[in-house]
Structures are given as C-alpha cells and as structure tokens.
Design a protein around this motif. Sequence first.
Motif, mmCIF file in Angstrom:
data_model
loop_
_atom_site.group_PDB
_atom_site.id
_atom_site.type_symbol
_atom_site.label_atom_id
_atom_site.label_comp_id
_atom_site.label_asym_id
_atom_site.label_seq_id
_atom_site.Cartn_x
_atom_site.Cartn_y
_atom_site.Cartn_z
ATOM 1 N N GLU A 196 0.838 -1.200 0.000
ATOM 2 C CA GLU A 196 0.000 0.000 0.000
ATOM 3 C C GLU A 196 0.875 1.252 0.000
ATOM 4 N N TYR A 197 0.529 2.201 -0.861
ATOM 5 C CA TYR A 197 1.290 3.446 -1.005
ATOM 6 C C TYR A 197 1.165 4.341 0.235
ATOM 7 N N CYS A 198 -0.015 4.371 0.815
ATOM 8 C CA CYS A 198 -0.252 5.233 1.980
ATOM 9 C C CYS A 198 0.306 4.598 3.260
ATOM 10 N N PRO A 203 -7.039 4.077 3.440
ATOM 11 C CA PRO A 203 -6.658 5.454 3.775
ATOM 12 C C PRO A 203 -7.814 6.424 3.951
ATOM 13 N N GLY A 227 3.373 2.364 3.056
ATOM 14 C CA GLY A 227 4.186 3.504 2.678
ATOM 15 C C GLY A 227 5.162 3.173 1.570
#
Length: 322
Positions: A196-198, A203, A227
């Motif tokens: 996950e990017y967040c 998010p 992250g």
Amino acid sequence: MKFDLIIIGAGPGGYETAYEAAQEGLKVAIVSAGPVGGTCLNEGCIPTKALRKSAEDYSFLTAVCPEGFEGFFLGAQGRKAEIVSQLTQGITTLLSHPNISLFYGRASFDGPHKVVVSGVGCDCVDEALEAENIIIATGSVNAVLPIPGAELCISSREALEVGSVPASMVVIGGGVIGLELASIYATFGCKITIIEYCPEILPRFDSEISKRLRTSLKRRGIEFVLGAKVTGVSASDGIKSVSYENKKGAVESVSAEQVLMAVGRRPNLASLNLDEIGIEYTPKGIVVDSCQRTNVQGVYAVGDICGGMMLAHVAKFQGKIA
C-alpha cells in the motif's frame, strides 16, 4: 431510430432508470457494451460477496476437517457464476418492457442528440439512435498504475474468474477491493502480501478501524508493506516480482505466483467521443450539476462516470434525479 430517451450503460444507474422512465411512458433505448447489470453484478459486489460466503463456509469446514476439501474453490466459482447468471437474467426480464429497446454494443456520440452503437447484432452493423434526452451511465473501469510490467498483473475482474487458488499473491493496493479479495484468497490458503502506497490500509477510513482490521488480517497470515511506491513488475520462470521503494527510499521487491493490481477505479470515458459534442469532463469524470445535467442541453450523466462515490445505490439515486 428515434426515442424519447437513450441511456448508455446497463448498470444500476442505467437499467433502473430505463425501467422507471418506461413506466412513465417514455420510449427508451438502453445500450449495453457487455452483460447487463454493470460492474456491481458482473465483477464487483455480487460475485465478491458470493465468494466471500463460500470462503466463510470453507473456513468453518476446514476447522472441522483440517485435511481440506478438494475441488471446493472450483465449486465456489460455479456457485458465484450461477448467482450472477440468475440476477442477469432477472435484469434482462426487467428490460423486456414494451417501452424499452435493448441494444448490445459500444456507443459513441455523433452529435448532441445522436448516438451510434457499434456491434449491434451478429452482423455488427452500426445502429444510429436519436433522442432529445440522453443519459450517460457507462460506469468505471479498473485503474492501472503507469509502471513497467503492469500487463503482468491481473485485475479484480480476472481475480474473480481464476480456476484455482495460486500458492502466493501480491496485492498492489490496500483499499476496499484489494483487501476483500486478499481476505478471500487467504482463506482458501493463498499466501498474501499487500503493498500500500499510503501509511495505512483503507486510507479514506477512520484510522482506528484501519489499524484494527490490519491487526486482524495479520493474525490470518496476511503480510503488509505500507508507505511503499510500486515501481515495476517482472516475471521469470512462472514467478512474478514486484519492485517498490520503501519508506526510506530504498528499492526492495517481493515475489509471488500471481500479482493483483487493485488501485481503485476510474470513470469509463473511452470510446464515448465526448469531444464531438463538447461535454465538459476531467480525468475524474464528467462534470454535472445537482440535477445530473452536463453542460450540453439534454445530456445527463449518472453513477461512476461522474466520479465521486462509486457505489451502486448512488448511481440508482442519481438516475432517479436525472
């Protein structure tokens, strides 16, 4: 062919609106590029909930009989397909109203009040439809990250159609779609890693809910990389590798038999030829007012094509407004 109303798209925002308009006495043409029912019925809410219920049953049965049940997953896929088929037939029956004409094919504008449908019938002859009022309800499609190797990933639609459970899977995206499919496949014995990017999964949700859910999923063996920015996907000898930058900017990778890209959905603007009639739109969708009107007189838009909350009941409500 002339109608009172043309609806492009036969998802919840399309078929419900078509039926209500027909009940009011309007002569309606509805165009569907695929099976009626849209994303929700064919590759979204309905099939995922069918598989989720089967996964629950499988979890209970394997607790009683740890050696497992060969062929259960294939049976679950069959049950899901049967449910979808029954509901699709129900919508087709709903659209058999004498005031409704159903066309299969891809629609594009050829003027503000004219729509050309390509691929109607076995001979694939284009059909020209005209109406003073047109509702665009073409829904959304899976979003794809612009990264090398994106074509090696499967989408949520394809994840619902596989015939066997992969030994391992990397899920790119920790939103609702990615987590639901990850949970289903993990129950059937697939080793799952979610990237996950967040900083946290889900998010857009309350942070406490997200943390509690992640803790629960970790207990079930699902691993998380948070992250992280995915930079590419590669394949070698039947194994796929997902490269990403971690929180500190270092490049790492994780490998699996299958990679699912679940990074959300985007409005299905392709092939409509909106520029032909000057409809205002952005990458987030068609611009509409509070009555679902576009900037072109007599042309409306409802559902996922407008961006915002991409939910079936939202599309239905917007269709009633239009």
